[in-house]
Design a protein around this motif. Structure first.
Motif, PDB file in Angstrom:
ATOM      1  N   SER A 154      90.333  62.587  18.486  1.00 10.42           N
ATOM      2  CA  SER A 154      91.496  63.062  17.542  1.00 10.42           C
ATOM      3  C   SER A 154      91.937  64.550  18.283  1.00 10.42           C
ATOM      4  O   SER A 154      92.872  65.170  17.654  1.00 10.42           O
ATOM      5  CB  SER A 154      91.133  63.292  16.401  1.00 10.42           C
ATOM      6  OG  SER A 154      89.896  63.931  16.372  1.00 10.42           O
ATOM      7  N   ASP A 155      91.266  65.191  19.159  1.00 13.65           N
ATOM      8  CA  ASP A 155      91.727  66.424  19.937  1.00 13.65           C
ATOM      9  C   ASP A 155      92.879  66.306  20.547  1.00 13.65           C
ATOM     10  O   ASP A 155      93.878  67.186  20.389  1.00 13.65           O
ATOM     11  CB  ASP A 155      90.466  66.792  20.756  1.00 13.65           C
ATOM     12  CG  ASP A 155      89.410  67.612  20.219  1.00 13.65           C
ATOM     13  OD1 ASP A 155      89.645  68.192  19.127  1.00 13.65           O
ATOM     14  OD2 ASP A 155      88.304  67.446  20.760  1.00 13.65           O
ATOM     15  N   GLU A 156      92.860  65.000  21.207  1.00 17.13           N
ATOM     16  CA  GLU A 156      94.376  64.734  21.880  1.00 17.13           C
ATOM     17  C   GLU A 156      95.380  64.659  20.976  1.00 17.13           C
ATOM     18  O   GLU A 156      96.521  65.144  21.177  1.00 17.13           O
ATOM     19  CB  GLU A 156      93.878  63.619  23.020  1.00 17.13           C
ATOM     20  CG  GLU A 156      95.090  63.642  23.856  1.00 17.13           C
ATOM     21  CD  GLU A 156      95.248  62.462  24.611  1.00 17.13           C
ATOM     22  OE1 GLU A 156      95.584  62.478  25.950  1.00 17.13           O
ATOM     23  OE2 GLU A 156      95.177  61.174  24.303  1.00 17.13           O
ATOM     24  N   ILE A 212      95.138  71.491   7.934  1.00 18.14           N
ATOM     25  CA  ILE A 212      93.781  71.675   7.090  1.00 18.14           C
ATOM     26  C   ILE A 212      92.750  70.582   7.530  1.00 18.14           C
ATOM     27  O   ILE A 212      93.312  69.428   7.437  1.00 18.14           O
ATOM     28  CB  ILE A 212      94.175  71.775   5.704  1.00 18.14           C
ATOM     29  CG1 ILE A 212      95.095  72.735   5.087  1.00 18.14           C
ATOM     30  CG2 ILE A 212      92.733  71.774   4.770  1.00 18.14           C
ATOM     31  CD1 ILE A 212      95.514  72.940   3.918  1.00 18.14           C
ATOM     32  N   ALA A 213      91.709  71.129   7.885  1.00 18.26           N
ATOM     33  CA  ALA A 213      90.630  69.946   8.078  1.00 18.26           C
ATOM     34  C   ALA A 213      90.078  69.716   6.617  1.00 18.26           C
ATOM     35  O   ALA A 213      89.534  70.693   5.859  1.00 18.26           O
ATOM     36  CB  ALA A 213      89.515  70.593   8.958  1.00 18.26           C
ATOM     37  N   ASN A 214      89.912  68.623   6.355  1.00 18.19           N
ATOM     38  CA  ASN A 214      89.535  68.182   4.868  1.00 18.19           C
ATOM     39  C   ASN A 214      88.709  66.842   5.024  1.00 18.19           C
ATOM     40  O   ASN A 214      89.133  65.761   5.200  1.00 18.19           O
ATOM     41  CB  ASN A 214      90.601  67.818   4.056  1.00 18.19           C
ATOM     42  CG  ASN A 214      90.116  67.880   2.377  1.00 18.19           C
ATOM     43  OD1 ASN A 214      89.210  68.766   1.923  1.00 18.19           O
ATOM     44  ND2 ASN A 214      90.677  66.655   1.756  1.00 18.19           N
ATOM     45  N   ASN A 237      86.461  70.681   5.340  1.00 19.58           N
ATOM     46  CA  ASN A 237      86.625  71.531   6.347  1.00 19.58           C
ATOM     47  C   ASN A 237      85.147  71.630   7.173  1.00 19.58           C
ATOM     48  O   ASN A 237      84.267  71.222   6.587  1.00 19.58           O
ATOM     49  CB  ASN A 237      86.983  72.828   5.663  1.00 19.58           C
ATOM     50  CG  ASN A 237      87.353  74.013   6.628  1.00 19.58           C
ATOM     51  OD1 ASN A 237      87.848  73.797   7.788  1.00 19.58           O
ATOM     52  ND2 ASN A 237      87.420  75.270   6.183  1.00 19.58           N
ATOM     53  N   THR A 238      85.310  72.324   8.196  1.00 15.11           N
ATOM     54  CA  THR A 238      84.057  72.692   8.952  1.00 15.11           C
ATOM     55  C   THR A 238      84.018  74.026   9.181  1.00 15.11           C
ATOM     56  O   THR A 238      85.296  74.367   9.303  1.00 15.11           O
ATOM     57  CB  THR A 238      84.122  71.945  10.478  1.00 15.11           C
ATOM     58  OG1 THR A 238      82.900  72.254  11.207  1.00 15.11           O
ATOM     59  CG2 THR A 238      85.172  71.952  11.332  1.00 15.11           C
ATOM     60  N   PRO A 239      83.204  74.890   9.396  1.00 18.84           N
ATOM     61  CA  PRO A 239      81.748  74.375   9.056  1.00 18.84           C
ATOM     62  C   PRO A 239      81.170  74.247   7.712  1.00 18.84           C
ATOM     63  O   PRO A 239      79.794  74.012   7.749  1.00 18.84           O
ATOM     64  CB  PRO A 239      80.962  75.478  10.007  1.00 18.84           C
ATOM     65  CG  PRO A 239      81.897  76.740   9.834  1.00 18.84           C
ATOM     66  CD  PRO A 239      83.245  76.155   9.617  1.00 18.84           C
ATOM     67  N   GLU A 281      91.241  64.673   9.264  1.00 19.36           N
ATOM     68  CA  GLU A 281      90.029  63.970   8.349  1.00 19.36           C
ATOM     69  C   GLU A 281      88.823  63.593   9.059  1.00 19.36           C
ATOM     70  O   GLU A 281      88.493  62.446   8.695  1.00 19.36           O
ATOM     71  CB  GLU A 281      90.816  62.852   7.424  1.00 19.36           C
ATOM     72  CG  GLU A 281      91.887  63.244   6.400  1.00 19.36           C
ATOM     73  CD  GLU A 281      92.195  62.210   5.413  1.00 19.36           C
ATOM     74  OE1 GLU A 281      92.078  60.949   5.778  1.00 19.36           O
ATOM     75  OE2 GLU A 281      92.915  62.559   4.468  1.00 19.36           O
ATOM     76  N   ALA A 282      88.348  64.488   9.813  1.00 21.78           N
ATOM     77  CA  ALA A 282      87.382  63.848  10.619  1.00 21.78           C
ATOM     78  C   ALA A 282      86.045  63.647  10.044  1.00 21.78           C
ATOM     79  O   ALA A 282      85.394  62.669  10.600  1.00 21.78           O
ATOM     80  CB  ALA A 282      86.975  64.829  11.654  1.00 21.78           C
ATOM     81  N   TYR A 283      85.896  64.238   8.916  1.00 26.88           N
ATOM     82  CA  TYR A 283      84.802  63.955   8.119  1.00 26.88           C
ATOM     83  C   TYR A 283      84.926  63.258   6.852  1.00 26.88           C
ATOM     84  O   TYR A 283      83.996  63.102   5.916  1.00 26.88           O
ATOM     85  CB  TYR A 283      83.933  65.219   8.090  1.00 26.88           C
ATOM     86  CG  TYR A 283      83.739  65.870   9.051  1.00 26.88           C
ATOM     87  CD1 TYR A 283      82.764  65.488   9.865  1.00 26.88           C
ATOM     88  CD2 TYR A 283      84.439  67.201   9.642  1.00 26.88           C
ATOM     89  CE1 TYR A 283      82.475  66.313  10.968  1.00 26.88           C
ATOM     90  CE2 TYR A 283      84.227  67.756  10.770  1.00 26.88           C
ATOM     91  CZ  TYR A 283      83.244  67.324  11.490  1.00 26.88           C
ATOM     92  OH  TYR A 283      82.715  68.055  12.529  1.00 26.88           O
TER      93      TYR A 283
HETATM   94  C1  LIG Z   1      84.765  66.580  15.721  1.00 25.26           C
HETATM   95  C2  LIG Z   1      86.254  67.184  15.301  1.00 25.26           C
HETATM   96  C3  LIG Z   1      87.252  66.536  15.812  1.00 25.26           C
HETATM   97  C4  LIG Z   1      87.398  66.222  17.329  1.00 25.26           C
HETATM   98  O1  LIG Z   1      86.922  64.930  17.224  1.00 25.26           O
HETATM   99  P1  LIG Z   1      87.265  63.885  18.655  1.00 25.26           P
HETATM  100  O2  LIG Z   1      88.051  62.827  17.991  1.00 25.26           O
HETATM  101  O3  LIG Z   1      85.922  63.832  19.135  1.00 25.26           O
HETATM  102  O4  LIG Z   1      88.182  64.539  19.586  1.00 25.26           O
HETATM  103  C5  LIG Z   1      88.577  67.007  14.976  1.00 25.26           C
HETATM  104  N1  LIG Z   1      88.666  67.918  14.183  1.00 25.26           N
HETATM  105  C6  LIG Z   1      87.338  68.117  13.415  1.00 25.26           C
HETATM  106  C7  LIG Z   1      87.700  69.004  12.183  1.00 25.26           C
HETATM  107  C8  LIG Z   1      86.281  67.881  14.002  1.00 25.26           C
HETATM  108  O5  LIG Z   1      85.412  68.483  13.420  1.00 25.26           O
END
Ligand SMILES: *Cc1c(COP(=O)(O)O)cnc(C)c1O
Length: 359
Positions: free
Chosen positions: A86-88, A150-152, A154-156, A182-184
């Motif tokens: 998802s980074d890309e 927004i990361a939801n 959120n991290t950390p 929505e990584a998490y």
């Molecule tokens: C781990 C993480 C990513 C990256 O995930 P990849 O798919 O491994 O690149 C993206 N966003 C958040 C918030 C993350 O913690």
């Protein structure tokens, strides 16, 4: 740095990646990987035939992978884009939707890549402070004048907004793109994927790295309306059309189909997280209410940095952030139940808490 580096990148501060020393006895709870192996479907899908096929390019459309995501989420194939992690996808989004003078807003404490990508692409970033309790205050994102990320959860912190709160952000930003990472989300958050039908300014990004046990395969995906997806693909096909390898397309497709195993792993991690959180609280830790596969903790009797170092001396890796607002905390990935038992025992040692005697 060589004398050839672009002036633009002389001051770039890259994302700090974790050390990757693979010592058997090291317990790695610092990068939020899954402690469980890939689905058995993945093992069965990669065979001699697929290895023979590695001489051929991968499918630039990643058709099988897209189909499996489409079936899982009940969205059309033209509403999905895939990336090398998802980074890309995030990088494609920052690239595609940057505009002169258009700001990118994101929380001051969040995933580091948002800030790094802004710098790579010369984007004017505006970091919005968290509330004193480390929550994201949705109202801070109402009626802005730029792209919102927004990361939801959120991290950390592991703290999450509800889908309703995000809907309010979407409603008050009709002319701004809102990117929800929505990584998490699978570990207890509310996904905004169902809102894609209602909001043409929403881009949801998910990954196979955390909840689908495939961090090393590097597969991520975006769900949005077809026009946003076409924009992302415009960048992808200009930049790296074969961005996902043959083996990763196969692995991702297989993992997406194994819904039972996915649920089993998630439930196990949630169960371990709840038990671990209680145990940490009984040792005097403050544990933020996590909806992710990690917990963010602090203890007044030990500084975050010292605690992190003491754990590392005992071969347990966690993540500490030097930023002043969160420097008292460490972020601990939820591993297997056995790993977390060792963690608790080690923490008692560090804090000098006696184990009750066995007899
Ligand atoms: C781990 C993480 C990513 C990256 O995930 P990849 O798919 O491994 O690149 C993206 N966003 C958040 C918030 C993350 O913690």
């Amino acid at each position: 740095m060589s004398r050839f580096i672009s002036k633009k990148y002389e001051n770039l501060e890259p994302h700090t990646t974790e050390e990757h020393i693979h010592q058997k006895k090291t317990i790695r709870l610092n990068t939020n990987e899954s402690p469980y192996p890939a689905s058995s479907f993945v093992y069965r899908s990669i065979d001699q035939f697929e290895i023979d096929n590695l001489r051929l390019y991968s499918d630039p459309e990643a058709g099988k992978l897209i189909k499996s995501i489409s079936e899982n989420f009940g969205v059309n194939e033209n509403q999905i884009a895939v990336g090398n992690g998802s980074d890309e996808i995030l990088a494609f989004a920052f690239m595609a939707f940057q505009n002169e003078n258009k700001k990118f807003y994101f929380p001051e404490v969040s995933y580091e890549s948002y800030s790094v990508y802004s710098d790579v692409f010369g984007i004017n970033k505006k970091e919005i402070p968290l509330a004193p309790d480390l929550k994201i205050n949705p109202e801070d994102y109402f009626n802005l004048d730029g792209t919102i990320v927004i990361a939801n959860p959120n991290t950390p912190t592991g703290l999450a907004l509800t889908a309703c709160e995000i809907e309010e952000i979407l409603r008050t930003n009709r002319n701004n793109l809102v990117i929800i990472d929505e990584a998490y989300v699978d570990f207890g958050g509310e996904s905004c994927v169902p809102l894609v039908e209602k909001f043409d300014n929403l881009l949801v990004i998910q990954t196979f790295s955390k909840s689908r046990n495939l961090a090393g395969a590097r597969v991520g995906f975006a769900i949005a309306n077809d026009e946003i997806i076409a924009d992302l693909n415009r960048i992808k096909f200009s930049f790296n059309p074969y961005n996902i390898s043959r083996l990763s397309i196969i692995a991702g497709t297989a993992a997406m189909k194994d819904k039972d195993y996915f649920k089993k792993c998630i439930n196990e991690i949630k169960r371990t997280r709840e038990r671990f959180s209680k145990e940490m609280q009984s040792l005097g830790f403050t544990v933020l209410e996590s909806k992710a596969n990690f917990v963010f903790v602090r203890n007044d009797s030990i500084q975050g940095e010292d605690y992190g170092k003491a754990l590392q001396d005992k071969n347990i890796w966690v993540k500490h952030y030097p930023d002043s607002l969160i420097k008292d905390y460490v972020r601990i990935t939820i591993g297997t139940a056995e790993q977390m038992d060792i963690f608790i025992k080690t923490t008692k040692d560090i804090l000098g808490i006696e184990e009750p005697s066995e007899n």
